[in-house]
Enzyme design. Structure first.
Site, PDB file in Angstrom:
ATOM      1  N   GLY A   1       0.810  -1.218   0.000  1.00 51.81           N
ATOM      2  CA  GLY A   1       0.000   0.000   0.000  1.00 51.81           C
ATOM      3  C   GLY A   1       0.840   1.262   0.000  1.00 51.81           C
ATOM      4  O   GLY A   1       2.029   1.227  -0.303  1.00 51.81           O
TER       5      GLY A   1
ATOM      6  N   LEU B   1       0.375   3.652  -2.155  1.00 55.10           N
ATOM      7  CA  LEU B   1       0.730   3.494  -3.570  1.00 55.10           C
ATOM      8  C   LEU B   1       1.245   4.805  -4.172  1.00 55.10           C
ATOM      9  O   LEU B   1       0.785   5.888  -3.839  1.00 55.10           O
ATOM     10  CB  LEU B   1      -0.494   3.003  -4.358  1.00 55.10           C
ATOM     11  CG  LEU B   1      -1.098   1.682  -3.868  1.00 55.10           C
ATOM     12  CD1 LEU B   1      -2.271   1.273  -4.770  1.00 55.10           C
ATOM     13  CD2 LEU B   1      -0.070   0.557  -3.811  1.00 55.10           C
TER      14      LEU B   1
ATOM     15  N   HIS C   1       4.242   1.856  -8.059  1.00 52.82           N
ATOM     16  CA  HIS C   1       3.222   0.795  -8.020  1.00 52.82           C
ATOM     17  C   HIS C   1       2.307   0.877  -9.250  1.00 52.82           C
ATOM     18  O   HIS C   1       1.920  -0.147  -9.811  1.00 52.82           O
ATOM     19  CB  HIS C   1       2.351   0.940  -6.763  1.00 52.82           C
ATOM     20  CG  HIS C   1       3.091   0.816  -5.464  1.00 52.82           C
ATOM     21  ND1 HIS C   1       3.324   1.887  -4.651  1.00 52.82           N
ATOM     22  CD2 HIS C   1       3.646  -0.257  -4.843  1.00 52.82           C
ATOM     23  CE1 HIS C   1       3.979   1.494  -3.559  1.00 52.82           C
ATOM     24  NE2 HIS C   1       4.193   0.195  -3.657  1.00 52.82           N
TER      25      HIS C   1
ATOM     26  N   GLY D   1       8.628  -5.005  -8.770  1.00 55.98           N
ATOM     27  CA  GLY D   1       9.467  -3.904  -9.237  1.00 55.98           C
ATOM     28  C   GLY D   1      10.951  -4.197  -9.129  1.00 55.98           C
ATOM     29  O   GLY D   1      11.405  -4.848  -8.183  1.00 55.98           O
TER      30      GLY D   1
ATOM     31  N   LYS E   1      12.929  -2.030  -8.380  1.00 52.32           N
ATOM     32  CA  LYS E   1      13.358  -1.242  -7.219  1.00 52.32           C
ATOM     33  C   LYS E   1      13.924  -2.159  -6.131  1.00 52.32           C
ATOM     34  O   LYS E   1      14.918  -1.861  -5.502  1.00 52.32           O
ATOM     35  CB  LYS E   1      12.168  -0.452  -6.696  1.00 52.32           C
ATOM     36  CG  LYS E   1      12.245  -0.007  -5.260  1.00 52.32           C
ATOM     37  CD  LYS E   1      12.909   1.318  -5.146  1.00 52.32           C
ATOM     38  CE  LYS E   1      13.205   1.776  -3.736  1.00 52.32           C
ATOM     39  NZ  LYS E   1      12.338   1.344  -2.703  1.00 52.32           N
ATOM     40  N   ASP E   2      13.224  -3.284  -5.915  1.00 55.67           N
ATOM     41  CA  ASP E   2      13.658  -4.264  -4.913  1.00 55.67           C
ATOM     42  C   ASP E   2      14.310  -5.427  -5.653  1.00 55.67           C
ATOM     43  O   ASP E   2      13.743  -6.514  -5.756  1.00 55.67           O
ATOM     44  CB  ASP E   2      12.449  -4.720  -4.086  1.00 55.67           C
ATOM     45  CG  ASP E   2      11.811  -3.561  -3.355  1.00 55.67           C
ATOM     46  OD1 ASP E   2      12.278  -3.228  -2.264  1.00 55.67           O
ATOM     47  OD2 ASP E   2      10.866  -2.950  -3.909  1.00 55.67           O
TER      48      ASP E   2
ATOM     49  N   GLN F   1      14.876  -8.807  -3.933  1.00 61.27           N
ATOM     50  CA  GLN F   1      13.582  -9.471  -3.743  1.00 61.27           C
ATOM     51  C   GLN F   1      13.123 -10.141  -5.038  1.00 61.27           C
ATOM     52  O   GLN F   1      12.711 -11.303  -5.052  1.00 61.27           O
ATOM     53  CB  GLN F   1      12.554  -8.434  -3.291  1.00 61.27           C
ATOM     54  CG  GLN F   1      11.119  -8.878  -3.335  1.00 61.27           C
ATOM     55  CD  GLN F   1      10.194  -7.832  -2.756  1.00 61.27           C
ATOM     56  OE1 GLN F   1      10.147  -7.649  -1.553  1.00 61.27           O
ATOM     57  NE2 GLN F   1       9.442  -7.137  -3.600  1.00 61.27           N
TER      58      GLN F   1
ATOM     59  N   SER G   1       7.513   4.217  -0.782  1.00 56.63           N
ATOM     60  CA  SER G   1       6.508   4.638   0.203  1.00 56.63           C
ATOM     61  C   SER G   1       7.196   5.315   1.378  1.00 56.63           C
ATOM     62  O   SER G   1       6.610   6.155   2.058  1.00 56.63           O
ATOM     63  CB  SER G   1       5.711   3.429   0.698  1.00 56.63           C
ATOM     64  OG  SER G   1       5.154   2.745  -0.397  1.00 56.63           O
ATOM     65  N   ARG G   2       8.443   4.912   1.649  1.00 54.46           N
ATOM     66  CA  ARG G   2       9.158   5.470   2.808  1.00 54.46           C
ATOM     67  C   ARG G   2       9.682   6.881   2.555  1.00 54.46           C
ATOM     68  O   ARG G   2      10.110   7.547   3.499  1.00 54.46           O
ATOM     69  CB  ARG G   2      10.323   4.552   3.203  1.00 54.46           C
ATOM     70  CG  ARG G   2       9.861   3.220   3.778  1.00 54.46           C
ATOM     71  CD  ARG G   2      11.001   2.415   4.370  1.00 54.46           C
ATOM     72  NE  ARG G   2      10.534   1.284   5.159  1.00 54.46           N
ATOM     73  CZ  ARG G   2      10.425   0.036   4.701  1.00 54.46           C
ATOM     74  NH1 ARG G   2      10.763  -0.240   3.455  1.00 54.46           N
ATOM     75  NH2 ARG G   2       9.979  -0.926   5.485  1.00 54.46           N
TER      76      ARG G   2
HETATM   77  P1  AMP Z   1       6.039  -2.214  -1.604  1.00 54.74           P
HETATM   78  O1  AMP Z   1       4.641  -1.713  -1.489  1.00 54.74           O
HETATM   79  O2  AMP Z   1       7.088  -1.213  -1.291  1.00 54.74           O
HETATM   80  O3  AMP Z   1       6.226  -3.536  -0.906  1.00 54.74           O
HETATM   81  O4  AMP Z   1       6.252  -2.528  -3.129  1.00 54.74           O
HETATM   82  C1  AMP Z   1       5.344  -3.318  -3.852  1.00 54.74           C
HETATM   83  C2  AMP Z   1       5.928  -3.554  -5.211  1.00 54.74           C
HETATM   84  O5  AMP Z   1       6.143  -2.305  -5.852  1.00 54.74           O
HETATM   85  C3  AMP Z   1       7.281  -4.267  -5.181  1.00 54.74           C
HETATM   86  O6  AMP Z   1       7.323  -5.195  -6.257  1.00 54.74           O
HETATM   87  C4  AMP Z   1       8.254  -3.140  -5.389  1.00 54.74           C
HETATM   88  O7  AMP Z   1       9.465  -3.547  -5.986  1.00 54.74           O
HETATM   89  C5  AMP Z   1       7.470  -2.246  -6.322  1.00 54.74           C
HETATM   90  N1  AMP Z   1       7.976  -0.876  -6.272  1.00 54.74           N
HETATM   91  C6  AMP Z   1       8.108  -0.077  -5.189  1.00 54.74           C
HETATM   92  N2  AMP Z   1       8.674   1.104  -5.531  1.00 54.74           N
HETATM   93  C7  AMP Z   1       8.911   1.046  -6.863  1.00 54.74           C
HETATM   94  C8  AMP Z   1       9.498   1.934  -7.808  1.00 54.74           C
HETATM   95  N3  AMP Z   1       9.974   3.132  -7.456  1.00 54.74           N
HETATM   96  N4  AMP Z   1       9.584   1.539  -9.095  1.00 54.74           N
HETATM   97  C9  AMP Z   1       9.119   0.314  -9.471  1.00 54.74           C
HETATM   98  N5  AMP Z   1       8.567  -0.571  -8.633  1.00 54.74           N
HETATM   99  C10 AMP Z   1       8.466  -0.222  -7.335  1.00 54.74           C
END
Ligand code: AMP
Length: 283
Positions: free
Chosen positions: A29, A31, A35, A144, A146-147, A150, A183-184
């Site tokens: 969340g 978002l 996302h 993403g 981004k991680d 993961q 999100s952080r």
């Molecule tokens: P999170 O809500 O942070 O757990 O992220 C949920 C999904 O969104 C994960 O697959 C993340 O890698 C992806 N995500 C978060 N931030 C980004 C970003 N800046 N660019 C692309 N994907 C992202």
């Protein structure tokens, strides 16, 4: 769009949709455009898009920000609706009342990068993603870049456990000034927001050094020197093979990737980029 909180309710709802392809986008969340890019990719690839929003307690360590993690559900609903999401799955709790007795365990791949300091984090991630796969039974799931660690671990999870799901990676989305969206980021005070730019800047600097033909060791040394001037608390800066996550200390290769993590104020941020951008890949 259906907002569903109960596992059984979701299962019932999906029964009628099974003849179509289903994509799952797991999130915690709060978002943002990162996302949204995942949701749009999922919509291009499948007939039905399920977004899950669940702040998974098992992937947070002691002293981490589980309690404070930003929860913006009403705004998230609005975003998902605007993006044409079919189902928003928002469970209260996915674990048994007496706690998680059976979990999945990552080996080796979680001893490096983020896993080195966040002990048990990736076990929590693979466990909850496995649960979500069992509940939704998607054809594909979008995560993403981004991680990156993961994403790499989840690709390995479906391969090792023969899971009938395709893992789709989606490009990292940045703010205009280069900061990786997260999100952080909303935790950051104004001066911290400025300091956070060091992360993408050091990776860009390292990319330039790679193009100049410097060795990876030299590139890493200069990167660390650059960050030392920033006064941010660097957790790691590293060059590793993009799939194996093993260190790469020789000449830049198209399979090398740059990784950084740092704490700015109270906020832990990560970023990554290919070492050689826009060059054709030679595996
Ligand atoms: P999170 O809500 O942070 O757990 O992220 C949920 C999904 O969104 C994960 O697959 C993340 O890698 C992806 N995500 C978060 N931030 C980004 C970003 N800046 N660019 C692309 N994907 C992202």
């Amino acid at each position: 769009m259906q907002v569903i909180e109960a596992v059984q309710g979701l299962r019932r709802h999906l029964v009628d949709l099974r003849q179509d392809s289903i994509a799952l986008v797991p999130t915690m969340g709060c978002l943002h455009a990162g996302h949204v890019s995942l949701i749009r990719k999922a919509k291009r690839l499948a007939d039905v898009v399920v977004v899950s929003i669940y702040v998974n307690p098992l992937q947070f360590g002691e002293g981490e920000d589980f309690e404070q993690y930003p929860r913006t559900f009403e705004e998230d609903v609005r975003i998902c609706e605007a993006e044409g999401v079919d189902v928003l799955f928002h469970p209260h709790n996915l674990y048994a009342d007496d706690g998680a007795k059976i979990t999945l365990k990552v080996h080796d791949m979680d001893c490096v990068l983020c896993g080195a300091s966040r002990v048990g984090h990736f076990d929590g991630v693979v466990t909850v993603v496995n649960m979500l796969f069992n509940i939704v039974q998607p054809n594909l799931a979008v995560f993403g870049e981004k991680d990156w660690q993961q994403l790499t671990i989840l690709r390995r999870m479906v391969a090792d456990l023969h899971m009938p799901v395709s893992i789709v990676g989606s490009a990292l989305i940045r703010e205009k000034d280069g900061l990786a969206m997260s999100s952080r980021n909303r935790y950051l005070k104004d001066n911290e927001r400025q300091q956070a730019l060091f992360l993408s800047q050091v990776l860009r600097l390292m990319q330039q050094l790679a193009l100049q033909g410097k060795t990876n060791k030299h590139i890493l040394d200069l990167g660390l020197k650059y960050l030392a001037k920033s006064h941010i608390q660097v957790e790691y800066l590293d060059i590793r093979h993009e799939h194996s996550l093993l260190p790469s200390m020789r000449m830049p290769l198209t399979t090398d990737r740059l990784f950084v993590a740092a704490t700015i104020g109270q906020t832990r941020l990560i970023d990554n980029m290919p070492l050689l951008e826009n060059l054709e890949k030679v595996e």
